[in-house]
Design an enzyme around this catalytic site. Structure first.
Site, short mmCIF file in Angstrom:
data_model
loop_
_atom_site.label_atom_id
_atom_site.label_comp_id
_atom_site.label_asym_id
_atom_site.label_seq_id
_atom_site.Cartn_x
_atom_site.Cartn_y
_atom_site.Cartn_z
CE LYS A 23 -58.63 -90.90 -22.41
NZ LYS A 23 -57.47 -90.02 -21.71
CB SER A 24 -57.74 -85.05 -25.73
OG SER A 24 -56.91 -85.43 -25.07
NE ARG A 28 -58.85 -80.36 -24.61
CZ ARG A 28 -57.76 -81.05 -23.70
NH1 ARG A 28 -58.58 -82.36 -24.48
NH2 ARG A 28 -56.86 -81.05 -23.44
N GLY A 95 -58.58 -87.49 -15.42
CA GLY A 95 -58.05 -86.49 -15.10
C GLY A 95 -58.26 -85.58 -15.85
NE ARG A 123 -53.79 -88.16 -13.04
CZ ARG A 123 -54.35 -88.86 -13.97
NH1 ARG A 123 -55.26 -89.99 -14.58
NH2 ARG A 123 -53.96 -87.28 -14.97
CD GLN A 170 -55.34 -83.67 -17.82
OE1 GLN A 170 -55.08 -83.95 -16.91
NE2 GLN A 170 -55.95 -85.08 -18.33
CG ASP A 316 -51.23 -90.02 -22.79
OD1 ASP A 316 -51.01 -89.86 -21.52
OD2 ASP A 316 -52.88 -89.21 -23.05
NE ARG A 347 -50.29 -94.44 -17.50
CZ ARG A 347 -51.36 -93.36 -18.57
NH1 ARG A 347 -51.18 -92.65 -19.60
NH2 ARG A 347 -52.94 -93.64 -18.13
O1 SPQ Z 1 -58.07 -88.01 -18.39
P1 SPQ Z 1 -56.34 -88.56 -18.10
O2 SPQ Z 1 -56.17 -90.07 -17.11
O3 SPQ Z 1 -55.68 -87.85 -17.49
O4 SPQ Z 1 -55.95 -89.19 -19.06
C1 SPQ Z 1 -54.56 -89.26 -20.03
C2 SPQ Z 1 -54.62 -90.82 -20.31
O5 SPQ Z 1 -53.77 -91.70 -20.49
O6 SPQ Z 1 -55.13 -90.55 -21.82
C3 SPQ Z 1 -53.57 -89.38 -18.63
F1 SPQ Z 1 -53.76 -90.25 -17.57
O7 SPQ Z 1 -54.02 -88.28 -20.73
C4 SPQ Z 1 -53.81 -87.03 -20.50
C5 SPQ Z 1 -53.03 -86.87 -21.19
O8 SPQ Z 1 -51.63 -87.68 -20.19
C6 SPQ Z 1 -55.10 -86.31 -21.73
C7 SPQ Z 1 -54.68 -84.87 -21.53
C8 SPQ Z 1 -56.09 -84.13 -22.82
O9 SPQ Z 1 -57.04 -84.56 -23.14
O10 SPQ Z 1 -55.64 -82.47 -22.20
C9 SPQ Z 1 -53.02 -84.08 -21.48
C10 SPQ Z 1 -52.25 -85.15 -20.85
O11 SPQ Z 1 -51.97 -84.84 -19.15
P2 SPQ Z 1 -51.50 -83.84 -19.00
O12 SPQ Z 1 -51.70 -83.53 -18.09
O13 SPQ Z 1 -49.76 -84.07 -19.17
O14 SPQ Z 1 -51.82 -82.58 -19.42
#
Ligand code: SPQ
Length: 430
Positions: A23-24, A28, A95, A123, A170, A316, A347
């Site tokens: 997903k990440s 990107r 997010g 959030r 993020q 996650d 969570r």
């Molecule tokens: O996109 P989202 O909703 O924030 O997704 C989550 C997930 O569980 O899929 C968290 F709720 O993953 C984030 C992860 O926790 C995805 C991510 C990224 O792609 O950069 C980074 C992480 O969040 P963070 O806030 O620690 O940067």
């Protein structure tokens, strides 16, 4: 609402599986492909709801994006030719889309408004808005721009030096996207290494940056060149099956071509520490990202302490690790994970609530939880809190329960793993 009743699963997890794209990395790839002038092809893209929000956002800004399932072709006129969207951009539950796009949109000469669903609207966005404001970004919105909806008036930005107060990929990525369009050198320091897909992809698209320890330096105003991307399988999706196979007697499972970027493999380290038998083979690097095949066989597991710098490498996966810990010998303690409280739902509270309902003994702490091992799980009615990772954890719990589990709503699974139940069927016999 899509309620689902799942009977106790007696089957072991057997066979081979490729899980959908990360997903990440998928988010990107769409962002970089839309910023680079020319054609970018993405293979094994995650066709999940969150990533489609990112695709939609760039379509609204005039980028030609053709998608056929896991294959995407982007034809873009480059960042300088993005057009101002006529309507507010909707980021749903994502997010990642929200934080990364706030950074990017701050430095483009466009006016945008952005909003999300009920969960995303709770959030925190100030974690990106504050450092971006120090770069001269003009962002306004609800609760002093701490929460969505936000309005972003793109401006000429000035690079900053910034030490991240939260361990967040993020926030780091938002600042890198803003830094790409800023004057001067952006310098970002992390207290612990978080997932580095943005840095890896910046390099793949031809940008220069220097990474030394936990500090990243990057000059602004760099042009990006399109490149084809293969998205490895998502280790955060694979984690559900890996955890189930580790604890379910007689299991032997191979997850093929899964991402093994060291900033994401905390789950492999934890499974190994708990006593799981894991073998990794066919390792290779594609576009800077490491991937390979992970074989796991069931074994008896022990409880451990999980804290410190490993937390961002498995953040996650904590819901599924907590379930696994109920099946281990002895106590598992998770610390330094307060970030879990600001995910799709809180969570920590959600995991404790669900596992307690299923008959486990779990206690919440401020920044984690304490899970007793050797727990017989019964069953019951649980809520997924419209959180995809909670819904999948609930479904996997059925391997360890004696009675039915009823999950109130599994529709959120489409956010990151639309084919979750089909894939689960492929590796079980009932
Ligand atoms: O996109 P989202 O909703 O924030 O997704 C989550 C997930 O569980 O899929 C968290 F709720 O993953 C984030 C992860 O926790 C995805 C991510 C990224 O792609 O950069 C980074 C992480 O969040 P963070 O806030 O620690 O940067």
């Amino acid at each position: 609402m899509a309620e689902k009743k799942i009977s106790p699963q007696s089957s072991a997890l057997i066979g081979e599986l490729e899980v959908p794209g990360d997903k990440s990395i998928s988010h990107r790839a769409v962002i970089f492909g839309s910023l680079a002038k020319g054609q970018t092809k993405i293979d094994h893209f995650l066709d999940g709801e969150d990533c489609l929000r990112t695709v939609d956002a760039f379509r609204q800004m005039g980028v030609d994006i053709e998608q056929q399932g896991e294959s995407i072709v982007i034809n873009s006129g480059g960042a300088e030719n993005l057009i101002e969207p006529k309507v507010p951009l909707y980021f749903g539950n994502s997010g990642t889309t929200a934080r990364l796009m706030i950074g990017l949109l701050s430095g483009l000469p466009l006016f945008t408004t952005i909003y999300g669903d009920a969960s995303l609207s709770e959030r925190p966005m100030d974690r990106v808005v504050l450092p971006l404001s120090a770069m001269n970004a003009a962002i306004s919105g609800r609760s002093d721009a701490k929460l969505l909806p936000l309005a972003i008036n793109g401006k000429e930005l000035q690079a900053i030096q910034y030490t991240l107060p939260v361990k967040s990929a993020q926030v780091k990525s938002a600042l890198l996207f803003a830094g790409l369009f800023a004057n001067g050198e952006t310098v970002i320091t992390e207290k612990a290494k978080t997932r580095n897909h943005t840095e890896t992809m910046l390099e793949a698209f031809g940008a220069e940056l220097a990474v030394q320890g936990n500090t990243i330096r990057m000059n602004g105003k760099q042009a990006l060149k399109p490149v084809d991307i293969y998205v490895p399988g998502d280790i955060s999706s694979a984690a559900f099956f890996l955890a189930a196979a580790a604890a379910k007697r007689d299991s032997s499972l191979v997850i093929k071509k899964v991402g093994l970027n060291p900033t994401r493999t905390g789950i492999i380290d934890v499974l190994t520490q708990m006593g799981a038998q894991i073998e990794i083979s066919n390792k290779k690097r594609i576009g800077g990202e490491l991937l390979g095949d992970v074989k796991i066989s069931s074994s008896s597991l022990i409880g451990i302490e999980i804290s410190g710098d490993i937390i961002p490498r498995l953040i996650d996966e904590i819901p599924i690790i907590a379930l696994l810990a109920t099946q281990a010998e002895g106590r598992t303690v998770i610390k330094d994970a307060a970030e879990l409280r600001v995910k799709e739902t809180d969570r920590i509270a959600a995991v404790v609530e669900v596992l307690t309902t299923l008959g486990a003994s779990v206690t919440a702490t401020e920044d984690g939880m304490i899970i007793e091992g050797n727990q017989e799980l019964t069953g019951g009615n649980i809520s997924a809190y419209h959180d995809h990772r909670m819904a999948m954890m609930g479904a996997i719990a059925s391997f360890f329960t004696t009675e039915d589990i009823v999950i109130d709503d599994i529709s959120s699974i489409a956010i990151s793993y639309p084919s979750f139940f089909e894939d689960l069927k492929k590796i079980t016999t009932n």
